[in-house]
Scaffold this motif. Structure first.
Motif, short mmCIF file in Angstrom:
data_model
loop_
_atom_site.label_atom_id
_atom_site.label_comp_id
_atom_site.label_asym_id
_atom_site.label_seq_id
_atom_site.Cartn_x
_atom_site.Cartn_y
_atom_site.Cartn_z
N LEU A 220 0.83 -1.21 0.00
CA LEU A 220 0.00 0.00 0.00
C LEU A 220 0.86 1.26 0.00
O LEU A 220 0.48 2.30 -0.56
CB LEU A 220 -0.94 0.00 1.21
CG LEU A 220 -2.15 -0.93 1.14
CD1 LEU A 220 -2.84 -1.03 2.50
CD2 LEU A 220 -3.15 -0.47 0.08
N ARG A 226 -0.11 -0.06 -5.26
CA ARG A 226 -1.16 0.35 -4.33
C ARG A 226 -2.56 -0.09 -4.75
O ARG A 226 -3.33 -0.61 -3.93
CB ARG A 226 -1.12 1.88 -4.18
CG ARG A 226 -2.03 2.42 -3.07
CD ARG A 226 -1.76 3.89 -2.88
NE ARG A 226 -0.41 4.10 -2.38
CZ ARG A 226 0.32 5.19 -2.64
NH1 ARG A 226 -0.16 6.14 -3.43
NH2 ARG A 226 1.53 5.31 -2.14
N PHE A 230 -4.86 -2.69 -2.72
CA PHE A 230 -6.18 -2.31 -2.22
C PHE A 230 -7.24 -3.32 -2.64
O PHE A 230 -8.09 -3.72 -1.83
CB PHE A 230 -6.56 -0.92 -2.71
CG PHE A 230 -7.93 -0.49 -2.29
CD1 PHE A 230 -8.21 -0.15 -0.99
CD2 PHE A 230 -8.97 -0.43 -3.22
CE1 PHE A 230 -9.48 0.24 -0.58
CE2 PHE A 230 -10.25 -0.05 -2.84
CZ PHE A 230 -10.50 0.29 -1.52
N THR A 257 -7.05 2.31 4.89
CA THR A 257 -6.38 2.52 3.61
C THR A 257 -6.42 3.98 3.14
O THR A 257 -5.65 4.35 2.25
CB THR A 257 -6.98 1.61 2.51
OG1 THR A 257 -8.37 1.91 2.34
CG2 THR A 257 -6.81 0.14 2.86
N PHE A 260 -3.14 5.75 2.96
CA PHE A 260 -2.13 5.34 1.98
C PHE A 260 -2.34 5.97 0.61
O PHE A 260 -1.41 5.99 -0.20
CB PHE A 260 -2.12 3.81 1.86
CG PHE A 260 -1.75 3.12 3.14
CD1 PHE A 260 -0.41 2.86 3.43
CD2 PHE A 260 -2.71 2.75 4.06
CE1 PHE A 260 -0.06 2.23 4.62
CE2 PHE A 260 -2.37 2.12 5.25
CZ PHE A 260 -1.03 1.87 5.53
#
Length: 436
Positions: A220, A226, A230, A257, A260
């Motif tokens: 992440l 990323r 996710f 999340t 991030f």
């Protein structure tokens, strides 16, 4: 490092997390009432297995716990809308910590994480935008925060997931035996029950569980991976929610999340926050060294506490000493058979204890498998006898099975548990050695 931690960055992630966090804890608290969790764990029992040293919290259990959880759920709403945020967050942290400490019959590490995050959020400026507080007091409104707020959350998550991954590197996980046991209880699930019994599914779950926990935070953090990370996180946590039914934790994990993703992207996706570019500026706080010192101490504690079991005699999988507060999540299955016998020291009268007279069905399923439960109940019998002007000895016969293996003797039947002290930081000698 100082410039990295104390620069001011866009606070979109923190503001969004506050909103999600408030909604989730509200659902957790109201849901605990509706699902019967409060009734089963905090209303029905006449005796509660609290964390040792916090037995005094049992004085507030009973029917009043329904109102207690309604208050916590309402505080969650206040947190989400940013109403008197600091007071609401502090009140929730105190109330949730008390709930966490007053019972461990339904213990899980997710409740511990919720407690830690609640206290962390008390000190975060999470109501400086999209909140009633900032509308009432425009001077509070800002779209910036110090970068270290973000990295405190990131570091906490690295600790949680890394320890969870490493803890899975033991025989019963690596040979898929524990996963098989775990899935056997899901055989009656609609549509997926039979699927979950397949051997190849057990292997995928075991390997994916280790790799996901180990790699998800780095993935992440790294921009090229990323989006994939996710999507894997969404799949992983929804799978856990459906199969293991572990409350809000999968959704809390997904809420994290937001820390991030780039704030600019968050401002495009979520309509409730203002769409604007927030430039990074350098601005060091007045008490920088104090801030660094406090958080260094906190994280040293977080790094040390989960590995304390290595300093106890024998295997934590057997004796449970150091298991809690260590991110050893969904790691083993325990069952136990136990019987208690008391002897009046004056008359030598012997009495067999009927656990049905003292404990709920759920408590009876737990007590035989955990040494601190057994010790606490022995102390309860001792205290009960003392009220009747009796001095008793308490002896226990106990056998434990771990991960479906044969039952083995667990507690020394020759030791009077009424006279034993519980040791938090060294081995309790009334626990028998683990079987070879």
């Amino acid at each position: 490092m100082s410039s990295f931690l104390f620069k001011k960055i866009d606070n979109a992630g923190l503001i969004l997390f506050r909103i999600f966090f408030g909604i989730l804890i509200s659902l957790e608290c109201y849901g605990a009432i509706l699902t019967g969790w409060v009734s089963t764990n905090l209303v029905e029992p006449t005796f509660n297995f609290s964390f040792i040293g916090f037995e005094w919290l049992n004085t507030i259990t009973g029917p009043g716990m329904y109102a207690y959880f309604i208050v916590m759920g309402t505080l969650g709403i206040f947190i989400s809308i940013g109403y008197k945020y600091r007071y609401s967050m502090l009140a929730f942290a105190l109330l949730w910590t008390s709930v966490y400490l007053m019972q461990k019959t339904s213990y899980n590490n997710h409740y511990y994480l919720l407690m830690l995050i609640s206290w962390i959020m008390v000190f975060f400026p999470a109501s400086t935008d999209i909140s009633i507080d900032s509308k009432k007091n425009p001077e509070l409104r800002t779209n910036k925060m110090y970068a270290y707020y973000k990295y405190i959350i990131v570091l906490q998550l690295i600790i949680v997931y890394t320890y969870a991954s490493v803890a899975k590197l033991y025989a019963d996980w690596l040979d898929f035996g524990f996963i098989k046991i775990l899935m056997q209880g899901k055989a009656n699930y609609f549509l997926i029950g039979e699927f979950l019994q397949q051997a190849w599914v057990h292997k995928v779950v075991a390997v994916f569980g280790i790799l996901f926990d180990l790699l998800i935070i780095p993935a992440l953090l790294w921009k090229p991976s990323r989006k994939i990370a996710f999507m894997l996180a969404v799949f992983f946590h929804l799978f856990n929610s459906i199969v293991f039914q572990i409350g809000i934790f999968p959704y809390l994990a997904l809420a994290f999340t937001v820390f991030f993703f780039e704030p600019k992207k968050l401002r495009k996706i979520f309509v409730m926050i203002e769409k604007k570019n927030v430039p990074t500026v350098v601005a060091k706080p007045k008490h920088k060294n104090i801030i660094i010192g406090v958080w260094v101490i906190y994280f040293l504690f977080q790094l040390g506490l989960p590995i304390r079991h290595h300093f106890f005699k024998d295997d934590v999988l057997w004796n449970e000493q150091g298991h809690r507060l260590s991110w050893r999540m969904m790691l083993r299955s325990r069952s136990g058979i136990v019987s208690f016998k008391t002897i009046d020291k004056k008359t030598n009268e012997e009495k067999r204890i009927n656990l049905d007279d003292y404990l709920t069905k759920k408590q009876r399923r737990k007590i035989g498998a955990y040494p601190d439960f057994i010790w606490q109940f022995a102390q309860h019998l001792k205290d009960e006898a003392k009220k009747n002007n009796k001095d008793i000895a308490v002896y226990v016969n106990s056998r434990v099975s771990i991960n479906g293996k044969p039952y083995q003797p667990f507690i020394d039947p020759k030791i009077d548990l009424a006279q034993e002290k519980w040791h938090h930081f060294k081995h309790n000698t009334f626990i028998l050695p683990s079987p070879k």
